[in-house]
Design a protein around this motif. Structure first.
Motif, short mmCIF file in Angstrom:
data_model
loop_
_atom_site.label_atom_id
_atom_site.label_comp_id
_atom_site.label_asym_id
_atom_site.label_seq_id
_atom_site.Cartn_x
_atom_site.Cartn_y
_atom_site.Cartn_z
N ALA A 73 59.12 34.57 33.04
CA ALA A 73 58.99 35.56 34.12
C ALA A 73 57.60 35.57 34.74
O ALA A 73 57.46 35.93 35.92
CB ALA A 73 59.33 36.95 33.60
N SER A 74 56.55 35.21 33.97
CA SER A 74 55.19 35.23 34.53
C SER A 74 55.12 34.35 35.77
O SER A 74 54.48 34.70 36.75
CB SER A 74 54.16 34.74 33.50
N ALA A 75 55.77 33.19 35.71
CA ALA A 75 55.77 32.27 36.87
C ALA A 75 56.90 32.59 37.84
O ALA A 75 56.74 32.46 39.06
CB ALA A 75 55.91 30.83 36.37
N GLU A 119 46.48 40.91 35.55
CA GLU A 119 46.68 40.84 34.09
C GLU A 119 48.17 41.04 33.81
O GLU A 119 48.70 42.10 34.12
CB GLU A 119 45.96 41.98 33.39
N ASP A 120 48.81 40.04 33.23
CA ASP A 120 50.18 40.23 32.74
C ASP A 120 50.06 40.76 31.31
O ASP A 120 49.87 40.00 30.36
CB ASP A 120 50.96 38.92 32.81
N ALA A 121 50.13 42.09 31.22
CA ALA A 121 49.94 42.75 29.92
C ALA A 121 51.28 43.15 29.29
O ALA A 121 51.34 44.04 28.45
CB ALA A 121 49.04 43.97 30.09
N ALA A 122 52.36 42.43 29.70
CA ALA A 122 53.70 42.77 29.19
C ALA A 122 53.72 42.82 27.66
O ALA A 122 54.42 43.63 27.07
CB ALA A 122 54.72 41.75 29.69
N GLN A 123 52.96 41.91 27.03
CA GLN A 123 53.00 41.83 25.56
C GLN A 123 51.78 42.51 24.93
O GLN A 123 51.57 42.37 23.73
CB GLN A 123 53.04 40.35 25.14
N SER A 127 61.95 45.63 23.13
CA SER A 127 61.26 45.04 21.98
C SER A 127 59.74 45.01 22.13
O SER A 127 59.02 44.61 21.21
CB SER A 127 61.76 43.60 21.73
N LYS A 128 59.23 45.45 23.28
CA LYS A 128 57.78 45.40 23.49
C LYS A 128 57.07 46.46 22.62
O LYS A 128 57.70 47.36 22.08
CB LYS A 128 57.47 45.66 24.97
N ASN A 129 55.74 46.36 22.55
CA ASN A 129 54.99 47.31 21.70
C ASN A 129 55.23 48.75 22.14
O ASN A 129 55.29 49.67 21.32
CB ASN A 129 53.50 47.02 21.77
C1 LIG Z 1 54.46 37.77 29.28
C2 LIG Z 1 55.62 38.43 29.95
N1 LIG Z 1 55.58 38.61 31.30
C3 LIG Z 1 56.57 39.22 31.95
C4 LIG Z 1 57.68 39.69 31.28
C5 LIG Z 1 58.78 40.29 32.07
O1 LIG Z 1 59.08 41.61 31.73
P1 LIG Z 1 60.55 42.20 31.96
O2 LIG Z 1 61.45 41.60 30.94
O3 LIG Z 1 60.37 43.67 31.77
O4 LIG Z 1 60.95 41.87 33.35
C6 LIG Z 1 57.75 39.55 29.89
C7 LIG Z 1 58.85 40.07 29.06
O5 LIG Z 1 59.91 40.08 29.01
C8 LIG Z 1 56.71 38.89 29.21
O6 LIG Z 1 56.75 38.71 27.90
#
Ligand SMILES: Cc1ncc(COP(=O)(O)O)c(C=O)c1O
Length: 367
Positions: free
Chosen positions: A88-90, A152-156, A182-184
């Motif tokens: 998803a980052s890309a 910053e992609d702070a998703a994790q 499942s995230k923190n």
């Molecule tokens: C690093 C990272 N970026 C983006 C996302 C996308 O988040 P979401 O699943 O809420 O769309 C996730 C997780 O799923 C992720 O781990």
């Protein structure tokens, strides 16, 4: 499974009655979209990060696209993004009209470095997505010093703290979070947030999440329908106060791994200098990782290879990555990584079980 890969249920169990009661309250309120719970969560989440603004959105993927759009990223632009991350980052880049440009990571930290970013910068670079992967903290200031805005992609990385004491998600121009369960800091469905200290960016993200409009009458931008909903916000308000304690539990488990002798078998993840990672996942490396996975499997211990095929080798990214891209750190991590059990409640006894099982394979030969 004698030791599960993760455990979201045990930390939430003591909160169950409170959470269910809150759901009833929101149900009875009749306010389900962009109401008082979202407003309050946005305030409380921003305060917890030491940031000025948080804007609730539908998920962490949209959060990235909206953050890039708010920065003015569009057709003809390039956005640098690590290949070793969740897809998803890309994936969030092409919907803006820009192209993702893949960079390498340091296999010890799993994060980008100023060198890996600089290696792929061009005059068309409009932004860099820096992923705080697995809850480690990427060097945001060093990358902003290259003169390009950082997302910053702070998703994790909810709950991670950088070397200067500031929170991951409050280190750069703009940041994004995912509240995937499942995230923190997980919701009970999809959810996400954009965080920024910049008033103009905040205003643009608020418009973009609601069809490009400020007041529902005039539509100034082609935007999105991407909102955190009231139920999720209300539940997140109840779990947010526990995030730091849960991350302390994760850090205690990481310390137990370090003391357990697991490093005799495999390479342990290295926290970025001076930071306190949030250890969303605890990801080790081994040159014969299938043997390590088999040893853990035989002992009933959870494990998972998350990104065996890195993003730049995914079919949908061929158009952007081409054939000749050389990302040695990414390839090494992709080939050798394995997540082992991690959670806020992983005990030293469980860590010892993991380490004992891992000792069934030949020792680490990566060094
Ligand atoms: C690093 C990272 N970026 C983006 C996302 C996308 O988040 P979401 O699943 O809420 O769309 C996730 C997780 O799923 C992720 O781990």
């Amino acid at each position: 499974m004698s030791v599960p890969l993760f455990d979201t249920a045990t930390p939430l169990a003591p909160l169950r009655d409170e959470l269910v009661a809150k759901l009833g309250e929101v149900f009875d309120s009749g306010r389900y979209i962009l109401g008082p719970e979202v407003e309050a969560f946005e305030r409380e989440f921003a305060a917890s990060l030491g940031a000025r603004h948080a804007i609730g959105v539908a998920n962490g993927t949209d959060a990235l696209t909206l953050a890039l759009r708010a920065l003015g990223v569009g057709p003809g632009d390039e956005v640098i993004v690590p290949s070793f991350t969740f897809y998803a980052s890309a994936e969030a880049v092409p919907p803006t009209g820009a192209r993702p440009v893949f960079c390498d990571v340091d296999p010890d930290t799993s994060c980008v470095t100023p060198e890996t970013v600089q290696a792929v910068m061009t005059p068309r670079t409009k932004a860099v997505i820096v992923v705080h992967l697995f809850g480690n903290v990427a060097p945001v200031a060093d990358i902003e010093a290259l003169g390009v805005p950082v997302v910053e992609d702070a998703a994790q990385a909810a709950g991670a703290v950088g070397a200067d004491g500031r929170r991951a998600g409050a280190l750069g121009t703009i940041a994004t979070f995912s509240f995937f369960p499942s995230k923190n800091l997980g919701a009970f469905g999809d959810g996400g947030a954009v965080v920024t200290g910049d008033d103009a960016l905040e205003e643009r993200v608020r418009m973009l999440r609601f069809h490009g409009s400020r007041a529902k009458e005039t539509f100034e931008l082609v935007g999105y329908n991407s909102r955190l909903d009231e139920m999720q916000a209300a539940l997140l308000r109840l779990t947010l106060p526990h995030l730091d304690r849960w991350c302390d539990g994760r850090r205690a488990a990481a310390a137990a791994y370090e003391e357990s002798g697991l490093d005799e078998v495999c390479e342990l993840p290295r926290p970025a200098d001076g930071c306190a990672p949030a250890w969303h996942l605890y990801v080790v490396r081994h040159p014969r990782v299938d043997d390590l996975a088999a040893a853990l499997q035989a002992a009933g211990i959870g494990h998972k290879a998350y990104y065996r095929v890195p993003t730049h080798r995914q079919p949908a990214m061929r158009e952007y990555a081409g054939d000749g891209l050389d990302l040695p750190g990414t390839d090494e991590l992709a080939r050798t990584h394995l997540a082992v059990p991690m959670s806020p409640v992983l005990s030293a006894g469980q860590v010892a079980e993991v380490t004992a099982a891992a000792h069934a394979v030949a020792p680490n030969t990566m060094r």
